[in-house]
Scaffold this motif. Structure first.
Motif, mmCIF file in Angstrom:
data_model
loop_
_atom_site.group_PDB
_atom_site.id
_atom_site.type_symbol
_atom_site.label_atom_id
_atom_site.label_comp_id
_atom_site.label_asym_id
_atom_site.label_seq_id
_atom_site.Cartn_x
_atom_site.Cartn_y
_atom_site.Cartn_z
ATOM 1 N N GLY A 1 16.410 21.910 -11.098
ATOM 2 C CA GLY A 1 15.756 22.190 -9.824
ATOM 3 C C GLY A 1 14.258 22.184 -10.023
ATOM 4 O O GLY A 1 13.763 21.882 -11.113
ATOM 5 N N GLY A 2 13.522 22.543 -8.988
ATOM 6 C CA GLY A 2 12.064 22.524 -9.054
ATOM 7 C C GLY A 2 11.462 23.544 -10.004
ATOM 8 O O GLY A 2 10.416 23.304 -10.600
ATOM 9 N N LYS A 3 12.114 24.706 -10.165
ATOM 10 C CA LYS A 3 11.563 25.781 -10.993
ATOM 11 C C LYS A 3 12.295 26.000 -12.303
ATOM 12 O O LYS A 3 11.852 26.798 -13.127
ATOM 13 C CB LYS A 3 11.605 27.103 -10.220
ATOM 14 N N GLY A 4 13.437 25.366 -12.477
ATOM 15 C CA GLY A 4 14.202 25.621 -13.687
ATOM 16 C C GLY A 4 15.468 24.799 -13.732
ATOM 17 O O GLY A 4 15.613 23.828 -12.986
ATOM 18 N N PHE A 5 16.401 25.219 -14.587
ATOM 19 C CA PHE A 5 17.617 24.442 -14.764
ATOM 20 C C PHE A 5 18.796 25.311 -15.152
ATOM 21 O O PHE A 5 18.639 26.438 -15.621
ATOM 22 C CB PHE A 5 17.412 23.324 -15.791
ATOM 23 N N ILE A 6 19.975 24.739 -14.939
ATOM 24 C CA ILE A 6 21.230 25.368 -15.334
ATOM 25 C C ILE A 6 21.931 24.383 -16.256
ATOM 26 O O ILE A 6 22.006 23.186 -15.954
ATOM 27 C CB ILE A 6 22.092 25.706 -14.112
ATOM 28 N N MET A 7 22.427 24.882 -17.357
ATOM 29 C CA MET A 7 22.999 24.000 -18.372
ATOM 30 C C MET A 7 24.365 24.486 -18.805
ATOM 31 O O MET A 7 24.703 25.656 -18.645
ATOM 32 C CB MET A 7 22.063 23.921 -19.574
ATOM 33 N N CYS A 8 25.125 23.568 -19.378
ATOM 34 C CA CYS A 8 26.419 23.934 -19.934
ATOM 35 C C CYS A 8 26.198 24.651 -21.269
ATOM 36 O O CYS A 8 25.094 24.662 -21.810
ATOM 37 C CB CYS A 8 27.299 22.701 -20.123
ATOM 38 N N GLY A 9 27.247 25.225 -21.782
ATOM 39 C CA GLY A 9 27.162 25.975 -23.022
ATOM 40 C C GLY A 9 26.862 25.138 -24.250
ATOM 41 O O GLY A 9 26.559 25.681 -25.311
ATOM 42 N N TYR A 10 26.883 23.824 -24.114
ATOM 43 C CA TYR A 10 26.603 22.934 -25.229
ATOM 44 C C TYR A 10 25.125 22.985 -25.620
ATOM 45 O O TYR A 10 24.760 22.713 -26.752
ATOM 46 C CB TYR A 10 26.998 21.509 -24.841
ATOM 47 N N LEU A 11 24.271 23.362 -24.655
ATOM 48 C CA LEU A 11 22.830 23.399 -24.899
ATOM 49 C C LEU A 11 22.393 24.798 -25.331
ATOM 50 O O LEU A 11 23.105 25.771 -25.144
ATOM 51 C CB LEU A 11 22.091 22.943 -23.648
ATOM 52 N N ASN A 12 21.184 24.908 -25.854
ATOM 53 C CA ASN A 12 20.731 26.117 -26.535
ATOM 54 C C ASN A 12 19.836 26.989 -25.661
ATOM 55 O O ASN A 12 18.701 26.616 -25.353
ATOM 56 C CB ASN A 12 19.988 25.690 -27.804
ATOM 57 N N LEU A 13 20.332 28.174 -25.293
ATOM 58 C CA LEU A 13 19.556 29.102 -24.485
ATOM 59 C C LEU A 13 18.374 29.686 -25.262
ATOM 60 O O LEU A 13 17.323 29.960 -24.680
ATOM 61 C CB LEU A 13 20.456 30.225 -23.955
#
Length: 96
Positions: A31-43
């Motif tokens: 989105g414009g301010k951030g993102f949502i990712m699957c668990g495969y990526l690193n928080l």
């Protein structure tokens, strides 16, 4: 990898999904301010970069993500109300 542009409540988002190796899928919504990712990526990396980011698990596609709840999020995401347990749809409203 497939890139999908979609509108939700009048806001534009970009979705990325696809199989990256046999049995392993990646899904991500920006989105414009951030993102949502699957668990495969690193928080942890998103946290170090001061991103507004959140994680959902058990997904293979963007459609899967839209029906899930957030399981974890960065400090900056939490500051704007993206906390574990809220729906991805509510989180997207905040990062629109």
């Amino acid at each position: 990898m497939t890139v999908k542009e979609f509108l939700l409540n009048g806001k534009k988002y970009w979705g990325f999904e696809g199989e990256i190796s046999p049995g392993s899928n990646l899904a991500f919504i920006k989105g414009g301010k951030g993102f949502i990712m699957c668990g495969y990526l690193n928080l942890e990396t998103a946290e170090k970069m001061n991103n507004v980011a959140a994680v959902v698990t058990g997904v293979k596609t963007i459609d899967d993500m839209l029906n899930k709840n957030i399981v974890s999020s960065t400090t900056n995401a939490q500051k704007i109300g993206i906390v574990p347990g809220i729906s991805v749809l509510k989180a997207l409203e905040k990062i629109g």
